[in-house]
Design a protein around this motif. Structure first.
Motif, PDB file in Angstrom:
ATOM      1  N   GLU A   1       0.833  -1.197   0.000  1.00 43.11           N
ATOM      2  CA  GLU A   1       0.000   0.000   0.000  1.00 43.11           C
ATOM      3  C   GLU A   1       0.870   1.249   0.000  1.00 43.11           C
ATOM      4  N   TYR A   2       0.375   2.283  -0.629  1.00 42.59           N
ATOM      5  CA  TYR A   2       1.055   3.568  -0.615  1.00 42.59           C
ATOM      6  C   TYR A   2       0.018   4.675  -0.702  1.00 42.59           C
ATOM      7  N   ARG A   3       0.436   5.862  -0.307  1.00 40.71           N
ATOM      8  CA  ARG A   3      -0.451   7.018  -0.287  1.00 40.71           C
ATOM      9  C   ARG A   3      -0.252   7.809  -1.569  1.00 40.71           C
TER      10      ARG A   3
ATOM     11  N   ASP B   1      -5.428   5.925  -0.319  1.00 40.19           N
ATOM     12  CA  ASP B   1      -4.598   4.734  -0.204  1.00 40.19           C
ATOM     13  C   ASP B   1      -4.745   3.888  -1.467  1.00 40.19           C
ATOM     14  N   GLN B   2      -3.619   3.485  -2.025  1.00 42.52           N
ATOM     15  CA  GLN B   2      -3.602   2.672  -3.234  1.00 42.52           C
ATOM     16  C   GLN B   2      -2.822   1.382  -2.978  1.00 42.52           C
ATOM     17  N   LYS B   3      -3.149   0.365  -3.761  1.00 43.73           N
ATOM     18  CA  LYS B   3      -2.433  -0.905  -3.685  1.00 43.73           C
ATOM     19  C   LYS B   3      -1.795  -1.204  -5.032  1.00 43.73           C
ATOM     20  N   GLU B   4      -0.654  -1.854  -4.989  1.00 45.69           N
ATOM     21  CA  GLU B   4       0.033  -2.266  -6.199  1.00 45.69           C
ATOM     22  C   GLU B   4       0.881  -3.480  -5.874  1.00 45.69           C
ATOM     23  N   PRO B   5       1.275  -4.261  -6.880  1.00 47.09           N
ATOM     24  CA  PRO B   5       2.154  -5.401  -6.610  1.00 47.09           C
ATOM     25  C   PRO B   5       3.449  -4.953  -5.925  1.00 47.09           C
TER      26      PRO B   5
END
Length: 752
Positions: A101-103, A112-116
């Motif tokens: 997760e990152y902002r 908040d976003q998710k990525e591999p």
């Protein structure tokens, strides 16, 4: 009651009709797909079965005026990570990839976003295999994550400029990892190391990626761009056209070969006015000091033949990217090796008396005489002549003799008689106080002060005779670069024509035709550019009077430039010593500007040394060394080999230099003039803020735990589970995996 059954023949006919209708519908559908829309589906099929790679363009070469290559290209092997392919490969082998997760800010709102989690994917699935082959290297995991988040289209360079043994290992072993590839890329090679480093510049990764172009390719490899000097100013011509490599995908989507390739086209070659032999002569001569600059100009057309600045650096350290520790070392170096002192502006001292002399002649002061009694008073300030500390005076002097002995008291009075407006006019005609337009980055315009300038920059002060007196001897707020001074003395050498400096001679395409600009015109014209003609303000006799004074400086006893005297060639020039403030520290600046041969000048040389005690004893011998060897080379009596140079750097570059001596020596000089410290101007050092491509140091997540160097068995392939066929799936039969082959025993050395 018996019900009558349906006629069997009718049933058969009805079934046949249904079959014919079905076959007709199927045929119509096949025609619709294969014929009516065949081209569309074929294009989609072709697109899904191939991948495209943008091949970086090849930059043109940079050469000197004689065609000697100074900058060329070499092949660099890099290990690249194609991150989307890695994520895809992980998903196919193991299922859903780990997430992080990152902002992020979306539409102005934090979210908040998710990525591999690309770091876990690389560290868990890629690095171990590379470690088995002893090919793993430390890297910066933070940079990897940012790259995946922002520059997905561009491959991540895992290892740059790998050596041949490492490349051989990659070639020998089938790494078998999705997204790992070896690419050969053209990178810059600065053939002679630090030679002309401040002129050629360096390249690096682009600041921004053209995402619209990147979306046209499956994999995007961008071009490098010029970051400073010629590499930057001529970037649009040096850049070539990129190529395209078409890769074949198999049924599983894995790349398994190259279909064909459209090779990139090389950019245009840039030919400079620089003469590499004269550049090498000047580099050798200037290395006698720790901080300084030298410029050699052809006074007959304004061509810059050599330009040197010390300390220097090797631009190859920036290729393909500079290590973070090396970049920090360059930035922390107090001697500023990245600064080009030849286009930095400093107080010119008595070399400025050339301009003051011509300004007075414009006001009909050719026959004027002034008396030196040790100094002159203006207001409440007493301006000393440099001989006052030696307890004598120059007496009554005319212009030529005042130039010869560099009498400050004479020029205080002469300059005020001429007036600041006339001084500024002559200075502007010669190009002082303005950027020259030379194709170099970071050039400083210098300063030509006057009443208008004072009102803008120091409104609390009023221009006075004291200010004019300071300007007349090249002190106060006056700032001039070595390049500007060389161009001013070129006008005196050639009889009055003020040229713009020329540094790029021509730009040629690979077929030899001239490169054109965006308007379809020749990119660089080979004709000299005239800034002004002093003959519109002065007569030939007046200009010759100034030239006579410059001749006396070197060739008559008592001249301040006697150490510049040569045996078989008459040299004319002017010494100068000034006080400056460089980043809060006082500094003494030694100058010498000259030209030779006197009657038919071929070369103008301007030398500036920071930390030089006197112009005549420090800058003069350097200029003479350059002139002597250059003229000897023209006669075939000296052969200067152009060879690779290490960066120039003195262990103590701030040490005061009393004099410079070479083998053979120079004619001893007379008195040495001192700098007037009544007002110290702040030096304008050329900017050196070009952001290179810095390779960050490895962080904790990017550290590779290398295995101990012990004999290990060759990796054995694991038997893969074969997919079940139709009947096995239908009846629920599970195939037993074949046993893995037994690995061979490890042979251990016998102990005795």
């Amino acid at each position: 009651m018996n019900r009558r059954g349906i006629n069997p023949r009718l049933r058969i006919q009805f079934l046949a009709l249904l079959m014919l209708m079905g076959m007709g519908t199927l045929s119509l559908r096949l025609w619709w797909i294969q014929v009516a829309h065949g081209a569309e589906w074929t294009a989609q099929l072709r697109g899904s079965s191939q991948a495209t790679v943008r091949i970086p363009s090849v930059r043109g070469e940079i050469k000197d005026r004689n065609g000697l290559t100074l900058v060329q290209n070499r092949g660099s092997y890099e290990v690249d990570f194609y991150l989307p392919e890695m994520v895809k490969g992980y998903r196919e082998r193991f299922g859903s990839p780990p997430l992080t997760e990152y902002r992020a800010t979306i539409n102005g709102m934090p979210k908040d976003q998710k990525e591999p989690d690309i770091i876990k994917i690389v560290n868990g699935g890629i690095i171990p295999r590379l470690n088995d082959l002893d090919l793993a290297r430390d890297y910066n995991a933070g940079k990897l994550q940012r790259h995946y988040r922002n520059d997905t289209e561009v491959p991540f360079s895992y290892i740059k400029d790998i050596d041949f043994p490492t490349m051989a290992k990659f070639s020998e072993h089938d790494v078998g990892l999705p997204g790992v590839d070896i690419a050969i890329k053209p990178v810059r090679s600065y053939v002679y190391g630090a030679l002309a480093a401040h002129l050629l510049g360096y390249v690096g990764a682009p600041d921004d990626i053209n995402r619209e172009e990147a979306r046209k390719f499956t994999f995007y490899q961008g071009d490098v761009e010029g970051k400073s000097n010629i590499e930057k100013s001529m970037d649009e011509y040096l850049r070539g056209k990129p190529g395209v490599r078409y890769l074949r995908r198999n049924a599983k989507g894995t790349i398994d070969g190259v279909l064909h390739e459209d090779p990139p086209k090389q950019g245009a070659n840039v030919l400079l006015t620089l003469d590499a032999r004269i550049q090498a002569i000047a580099e050798e001569a200037l290395r006698a000091v720790g901080r300084g600059a030298a410029v050699v100009v052809d006074p007959n057309n304004g061509d810059v033949l050599a330009m040197v600045s010390v300390p220097s650096f090797d631009p190859n350290t920036f290729i393909p990217s500079i290590k973070a520790k090396d970049w920090k070392a360059l930035q922390k170096d107090e001697s500023d090796p990245l600064v080009n002192r030849a286009i930095s502006a400093l107080p010119p001292g008595s070399t400025f008396k050339l301009i003051t002399a011509m300004a007075g002649l414009r006001k009909k002061l050719a026959n004027a005489h002034f008396t030196c009694s040790g100094g002159v008073s203006y207001g409440d300030h007493y301006f000393k002549c440099w001989v006052a500390e030696k307890h004598y005076t120059h007496g009554t002097l005319g212009l030529a003799d005042a130039i010869k002995v560099s009498c400050d008291a004479f020029f205080y009075q002469y300059g005020n008689a001429a007036g600041i407006d006339s001084i500024d006019l002559i200075g502007k005609l010669m190009g002082l106080g303005e950027e020259s337009g030379i194709h170099l980055t970071g050039e400083q315009a210098g300063n030509l002060p006057g009443p208008e300038w004072m009102q803008i920059h120091h409104p609390q002060e009023r221009w006075s005779q004291a200010q004019t007196a300071n300007v007349s001897i090249g002190q106060g707020y006056t700032l001039v670069s070595p390049l500007q001074l060389a161009m001013a003395y070129s006008a005196a050498a050639n009889g009055g024509i003020c040229y713009y400096p020329r540094f790029v001679d021509k730009v040629l395409n690979q077929d030899g035709s001239p490169a054109l600009d965006e308007n379809g015109k020749v990119a660089v014209l080979q004709t000299p550019r005239v800034r002004a003609d002093l003959r519109n303000e002065l007569s030939r006799e007046q200009i010759d009077l100034v030239r006579k004074g410059l001749w006396k400086v070197v060739n008559e006893d008592g001249g301040t430039g006697g150490r510049a005297r040569l045996k078989n060639v008459q040299v004319a020039g002017k010494t100068g010593t000034a006080q400056a403030t460089d980043r809060g520290h006082k500094d003494t600046i030694a100058w010498f500007a000259c030209f030779a041969p006197f009657e038919n000048p071929k070369y103008v040389v301007a030398v500036m040394v920071q930390g030089g005690e006197h112009g005549g004893s420090v800058a003069g011998p350097i200029a003479t060394r350059i002139l002597e060897r250059t003229l000897a080379a023209d006669e075939g009596d000296f052969d200067m080999q152009v060879a690779w140079l290490a960066p120039a750097h003195k262990s103590n570059p701030f040490q005061m230099i009393k004099d410079v001596n070479y083998a053979g020596g120079n004619v001893p000089s007379g008195d040495e003039e001192n700098a007037d410290d009544s007002q110290n101007a702040d030096a304008q050092m050329a900017s050196a803020d070009a952001a290179p491509d810095v390779e960050p140091e490895a962080d904790s997540q990017g550290k590779v735990r290398r295995r101990a160097s012990v004999p290990v068995a060759r990796a054995v392939p694991v038997a893969t589970q074969q997919p079940r066929n139709f009947f096995e799936r239908l009846f629920g039969v599970r195939r037993q995996p074949a046993p893995a082959p037994t690995p061979p025993p490890v042979r251990r050395p016998r102990t005795r």
